[in-house]
Design an enzyme around this catalytic site. Structure first.
Site, PDB file in Angstrom:
ATOM      1  N   GLY A  48      -6.967  -1.634  21.745  1.00  0.00           N
ATOM      2  CA  GLY A  48      -7.756  -2.753  21.258  1.00  0.00           C
ATOM      3  C   GLY A  48      -7.240  -3.263  19.930  1.00  0.00           C
ATOM      4  O   GLY A  48      -6.587  -2.537  19.194  1.00  0.00           O
ATOM      5  N   SER A  49      -7.506  -4.521  19.626  1.00  0.00           N
ATOM      6  CA  SER A  49      -7.143  -5.064  18.321  1.00  0.00           C
ATOM      7  C   SER A  49      -8.245  -4.756  17.310  1.00  0.00           C
ATOM      8  O   SER A  49      -9.250  -4.141  17.637  1.00  0.00           O
ATOM      9  CB  SER A  49      -6.905  -6.567  18.422  1.00  0.00           C
ATOM     10  OG  SER A  49      -5.715  -6.811  19.140  1.00  0.00           O
ATOM     11  N   HIS A  66      -7.378  -3.132  14.490  1.00  0.00           N
ATOM     12  CA  HIS A  66      -6.878  -1.971  13.751  1.00  0.00           C
ATOM     13  C   HIS A  66      -5.638  -2.311  12.941  1.00  0.00           C
ATOM     14  O   HIS A  66      -4.872  -1.424  12.560  1.00  0.00           O
ATOM     15  CB  HIS A  66      -6.561  -0.832  14.716  1.00  0.00           C
ATOM     16  CG  HIS A  66      -7.679  -0.490  15.637  1.00  0.00           C
ATOM     17  ND1 HIS A  66      -8.910  -0.134  15.165  1.00  0.00           N
ATOM     18  CD2 HIS A  66      -7.773  -0.479  16.988  1.00  0.00           C
ATOM     19  CE1 HIS A  66      -9.716   0.098  16.199  1.00  0.00           C
ATOM     20  NE2 HIS A  66      -9.045  -0.107  17.313  1.00  0.00           N
ATOM     21  N   LYS A 101      -4.087   6.300  22.536  1.00  0.00           N
ATOM     22  CA  LYS A 101      -5.235   6.911  21.867  1.00  0.00           C
ATOM     23  C   LYS A 101      -6.262   7.305  22.918  1.00  0.00           C
ATOM     24  O   LYS A 101      -6.446   6.603  23.916  1.00  0.00           O
ATOM     25  CB  LYS A 101      -5.845   5.940  20.857  1.00  0.00           C
ATOM     26  CG  LYS A 101      -4.874   5.551  19.737  1.00  0.00           C
ATOM     27  CD  LYS A 101      -5.554   4.986  18.502  1.00  0.00           C
ATOM     28  CE  LYS A 101      -6.346   3.736  18.737  1.00  0.00           C
ATOM     29  NZ  LYS A 101      -5.609   2.636  19.388  1.00  0.00           N
ATOM     30  N   ASP A 128      -8.371   2.875  27.356  1.00  0.00           N
ATOM     31  CA  ASP A 128      -6.918   2.957  27.173  1.00  0.00           C
ATOM     32  C   ASP A 128      -6.294   3.894  28.198  1.00  0.00           C
ATOM     33  O   ASP A 128      -5.233   3.605  28.761  1.00  0.00           O
ATOM     34  CB  ASP A 128      -6.592   3.442  25.757  1.00  0.00           C
ATOM     35  CG  ASP A 128      -6.839   2.352  24.715  1.00  0.00           C
ATOM     36  OD1 ASP A 128      -6.825   1.162  25.093  1.00  0.00           O
ATOM     37  OD2 ASP A 128      -7.033   2.686  23.536  1.00  0.00           O
ATOM     38  N   HIS A 151     -14.167   1.903  15.872  1.00  0.00           N
ATOM     39  CA  HIS A 151     -14.674   0.713  16.549  1.00  0.00           C
ATOM     40  C   HIS A 151     -16.112   0.458  16.158  1.00  0.00           C
ATOM     41  O   HIS A 151     -16.860  -0.170  16.888  1.00  0.00           O
ATOM     42  CB  HIS A 151     -14.581   0.883  18.062  1.00  0.00           C
ATOM     43  CG  HIS A 151     -13.227   1.264  18.524  1.00  0.00           C
ATOM     44  ND1 HIS A 151     -12.863   2.572  18.716  1.00  0.00           N
ATOM     45  CD2 HIS A 151     -12.129   0.520  18.779  1.00  0.00           C
ATOM     46  CE1 HIS A 151     -11.599   2.604  19.104  1.00  0.00           C
ATOM     47  NE2 HIS A 151     -11.129   1.388  19.145  1.00  0.00           N
ATOM     48  N   ASP A 177     -15.975  -7.327 -19.472  1.00  0.00           N
ATOM     49  CA  ASP A 177     -15.656  -6.004 -20.000  1.00  0.00           C
ATOM     50  C   ASP A 177     -15.615  -5.965 -21.516  1.00  0.00           C
ATOM     51  O   ASP A 177     -15.217  -4.965 -22.106  1.00  0.00           O
ATOM     52  CB  ASP A 177     -14.305  -5.526 -19.440  1.00  0.00           C
ATOM     53  CG  ASP A 177     -13.159  -6.371 -19.963  1.00  0.00           C
ATOM     54  OD1 ASP A 177     -13.428  -7.442 -20.540  1.00  0.00           O
ATOM     55  OD2 ASP A 177     -12.002  -5.951 -19.805  1.00  0.00           O
ATOM     56  N   CYS A 178     -16.019  -7.061 -22.152  1.00  0.00           N
ATOM     57  CA  CYS A 178     -15.927  -7.145 -23.624  1.00  0.00           C
ATOM     58  C   CYS A 178     -16.714  -6.009 -24.271  1.00  0.00           C
ATOM     59  O   CYS A 178     -16.246  -5.345 -25.184  1.00  0.00           O
ATOM     60  CB  CYS A 178     -16.439  -8.511 -24.093  1.00  0.00           C
ATOM     61  SG  CYS A 178     -16.490  -8.692 -25.874  1.00  0.00           S
ATOM     62  N   SER A 199      -9.412  -8.512 -27.394  1.00  0.00           N
ATOM     63  CA  SER A 199     -10.242  -8.221 -28.557  1.00  0.00           C
ATOM     64  C   SER A 199      -9.581  -7.163 -29.423  1.00  0.00           C
ATOM     65  O   SER A 199      -9.630  -7.227 -30.652  1.00  0.00           O
ATOM     66  CB  SER A 199     -11.622  -7.744 -28.124  1.00  0.00           C
ATOM     67  OG  SER A 199     -11.804  -7.841 -26.743  1.00  0.00           O
TER      68      SER A 199
END
Lengths: 509, 509
Positions: free
Chosen positions: B112-113, B115, B163, B168, B276, B462-463, B506
């Site tokens: 399956g897609s 991944h 897998k 599958d 999944h 973040d000052c 700063s």
């Protein structure tokens, strides 16, 4: 301890994850702190919303994220090392370039952290010699930059590549002056590739973004080729003047230990954002990625601002950069749109495409697009081999102007694809079969959402979609392919349709 | 058009992003569809919550995500191609291995897609010859697997690496039988590396997870070395029996075009999840990543389940895999914990570390940890060169048993680090200066949250944290380093403290 739902399986009393040890003080984990940090929104849903907006991270103490990142990086890559100066000095360097005997031009970059894999992931033969990390989104202090320069600079000298931010210019600039006074040969190149802000903000206001990575590569390859400091600096400057970038974000980033900003609405995206969570140039409604890519390319290549020396007939390389939490699938979908758009709409030949995660903004979802005008020399530098872990593999070498997919090899039996040559006259039995198939297929189509919903309780929630796909294909094939007067044959033909389109476990069953 | 807040800057009337074209039909973009897909939760906040839970994606039509991903992939990597069979046949293959003349064992994987980069990103010389993609989380149909086999298999035959999922196994198994009946030599190896579920689920229930990537690499390198189909299959089987994986998720994934599940609470993480979106083995409270890594390793290496043939004294390789939306920073922090934990707690020598994004679950935040027992042959296969784009660079080669950081090079002037040799007797002026510095520093420390808050309005928030760091260091250095009786000297010494620890704009100002 009870075997309740909240316990980890496979653990026994006393060593469950939950009680393994008292949790470290995490400003972002306690509802009390959260409420203290921002006033609850008006209305009756402060806690639930505050929770939905909180940034979950797999970290330890938020103050240690940068040093712990560096320790993990050098565990992963045997060729990388760091200077023993934590927490103030956070420098990653090539393990083989230590000791002052380095016989090529050293190329050093760096800046605030939170942009991983930049910059430390680009250290390696053929790219950066060392990277200096500041705290998250804060320029590194002068002493740490000096330590990096002293650690790797030999007689050939050192090029500093700096993103155009006040803090980085000041700290790297002061470190360069100090290093020169100690006898080192130093050059600096400043990258400001931001194309989001309109020209009134001018060149001085153009921030350094993902385009910086391409400048690293050009400079690193030039240094690796044995060029002099002046020549390496000239190539880096040339590259920095030919590169432009613009980003789009689906979500803002969350600093370690802080709450997530709710700046961006749930159906909004931000254009032209900064990589430090600075608000973008505009907030627009969520659109398809094709529309977003068209817009971003238009802005980067604007003839009005002329940020880039690129016109119809130019060659260029393209870099699609994930901002930290963007799946590879979405980056590739953007690349799929950007390449033909550049070639067909703008008449620009795309020489190389780099799609991946290069310069992030912590856990921001979204991407940036970078265009760099290319020439023979730049392509040679970009294609040159490097062991820098975060530089992409497989993008080097000439691309065909257009890529035509490979024909599917023929099947020895072509029966599955046979199309009925003429409209069939249905028998009474054939009509009944047709009606029955139609009813069953339509029932499945109507059940799509319910099936998905039920499936999501036990699996991946796609059962309805799979059934829908099969039912739709059966309705389509029935008219053109099924011999409806032959019931047994029709059952086989339905099987063939399903085998072709449904996939998954339900399909094959 | 007005220049309202919702418009993109730099665009003019008629071509703003919002009005550029009518939006494509997006099931996940319309509030109506969203409410239709799941019932509104009880209480007064359905819309706001539904919005907070919605999955934003940079895609076009949700039905096209896989084919568009493949198109972007082959635009990015000149060495990759795809079969002209969209939408049913979604096969990526080596551009140089087409035409049936391939003279080594072909190694094909898929599934399956969702991944990405698996599996198509691992196609390349030295790894996979072709990858077959199904729709998102759905096994590819038999005909597409057959098309891949026919496209790249030569006289040496083909190994299918699968897998361990029902769909599958059935689809690949049927394709293998059909291909054999057409005269192809085919072998299959099934990977079930999941260590999350307790033994009652047995080997049959062990899902294939990120460990599959290591099996791809071993098999691909063995095939590239010219081995026979039987030998390549034997090496792949040996590798598949020595590998175990377990994952932890901070968020569940959202299928394209669907709403995000609210299964996971805001302070919870899920252990032993499927890739999944299958619910995990347990939901526990959010903890530090160190505690999470300890728990996951304990589960994988459990002597009770004996999933892995690894004991004290064994050698192993470690793979830390991001699940789709996990920043590189967090993956590296996990690697930093896992390596010494394996070496010191379990007595396992860690031969290689692979940290990155290999096998994802769409946009899931979290990671999985994979351990594979290693030996000389496996290491040789893992280190062998490959052009597969998603296989990591820089992890090859022997790691030192422990890594000691490089000493910081000495500064020509060591004055900054001088420590006062004895407790100083303060003059009256010195006492006043001490009190003033203390008051100012404490004021800054108290203002931390407010400053961060104000800074987040215009910058990166973040000052306050930067100021806090500076003020704390000044309070520390004052007692031991400052000559408080000399006011001018003290000002310089404060400058030196700031230069050392603050960084950012700063700091230098």
């Amino acid at each position: 301890a009870s075997k309740g739902k909240k316990k980890a399986t496979g653990t026994r009393g006393g060593d469950s994850l939950r009680t393994a040890r008292p949790p470290l003080p995490h400003p972002n984990l306690s509802a009390g702190d959260r409420r203290g940090a921002r006033p609850p929104p008006p209305g009756g849903l402060p806690l639930l919303l505050a929770m939905a907006l909180q940034g979950k991270k797999l970290i330890n103490n938020p103050d240690d994220v940068v040093t712990e990142f560096i320790e993990g990086l050098v565990e992963t890559y045997p060729g990388l090392q760091y200077l023993d100066g934590f927490p103030e000095i956070k420098v990653v360097l090539r393990a083989d370039a230590v000791g002052g005997a380095y016989d090529k031009v050293a190329v050093i970059s760096g800046g605030g952290s939170g942009h991983e894999p930049a910059h430390a992931g680009f250290v390696g033969p053929g790219m950066l010699t060392a990277a200096v990390s500041g705290d998250v989104f804060a320029s590194p202090p002068v002493d740490s930059i000096l330590a990096a320069i002293r650690a790797v600079t030999g007689t050939m000298g050192c090029l500093l590549i700096i993103k155009n931010y006040t803090g980085d210019r000041l700290n790297f600039g002061l470190a360069a002056e100090q290093a020169k006074s100690e006898g080192y040969k130093i050059e600096m190149v400043i990258v400001g590739d931001d194309c989001a802000l309109p020209p009134p903000r001018g060149i001085a206001g153009r921030r350094g973004l993902a385009g910086t990575i391409l400048v690293h590569k050009v400079a690193g390859a030039a240094a690796d080729a044995g060029l002099s400091l002046a020549d390496v600096a000239a190539e880096a400057k040339h590259a920095s003047e030919a590169v432009g970038t613009m980003g789009v974000a689906l979500s803002v980033c969350t600093l370690p230990g802080q709450v997530t900003s709710d700046r961006l609405g749930p159906e909004q995206i931000e254009l032209g954002l900064g990589i430090h969570g600075e608000p973008g140039a505009a907030v627009v409604e969520l659109q398809t990625v094709d529309v977003v890519v068209e817009h971003v390319l238009k802005q980067i290549l604007s003839q009005e601002t002329q940020y880039l020396p690129i016109t119809r007939g130019s060659n260029a390389v393209l870099l699609i950069n994930g901002l930290g939490a963007t799946p590879v699938m979405e980056l590739m979908i953007a690349a799929r749109k950007a390449v033909p758009e550049l070639q067909l709409e703008y008449g620009i030949a795309v020489d190389r495409v780099y799609t991946g995660t290069f310069m992030t903004s912590l856990d921001m979802a979204g991407l940036s697009i970078t265009i760099m005008r290319s020439d023979e020399n730049i392509l040679q530098r970009l294609d040159a081999p490097t062991k820098a872990p975060a530089w992409p593999v497989g993008s080097e070498g000439n691309r065909p102007p257009a890529k035509f997919p490979v024909a599917v090899p023929p099947s020895p039996s072509m029966k599955d694809d046979e199309i009925l040559s003429e409209r069939q006259e249905l028998s009474k039995q054939g009509c009944m079969l047709e009606a029955a198939i139609e009813a069953a297929a339509k029932e499945l189509i109507d059940l799509k959402d319910n099936l998905n919903d039920w499936d999501s309780k036990v699996g991946d929630g796609d059962c309805g979609t799979t059934m829908y796909r099969g039912a739709t294909a059966i309705l389509e094939d029935m008219k053109t392919r099924y011999h409806l007067n032959d019931a047994a044959g029709t059952v086989n033909e339905i099987g063939s349709t399903i085998r072709k389109v449904m996939g998954g476990t339900s399909g094959i069953l």
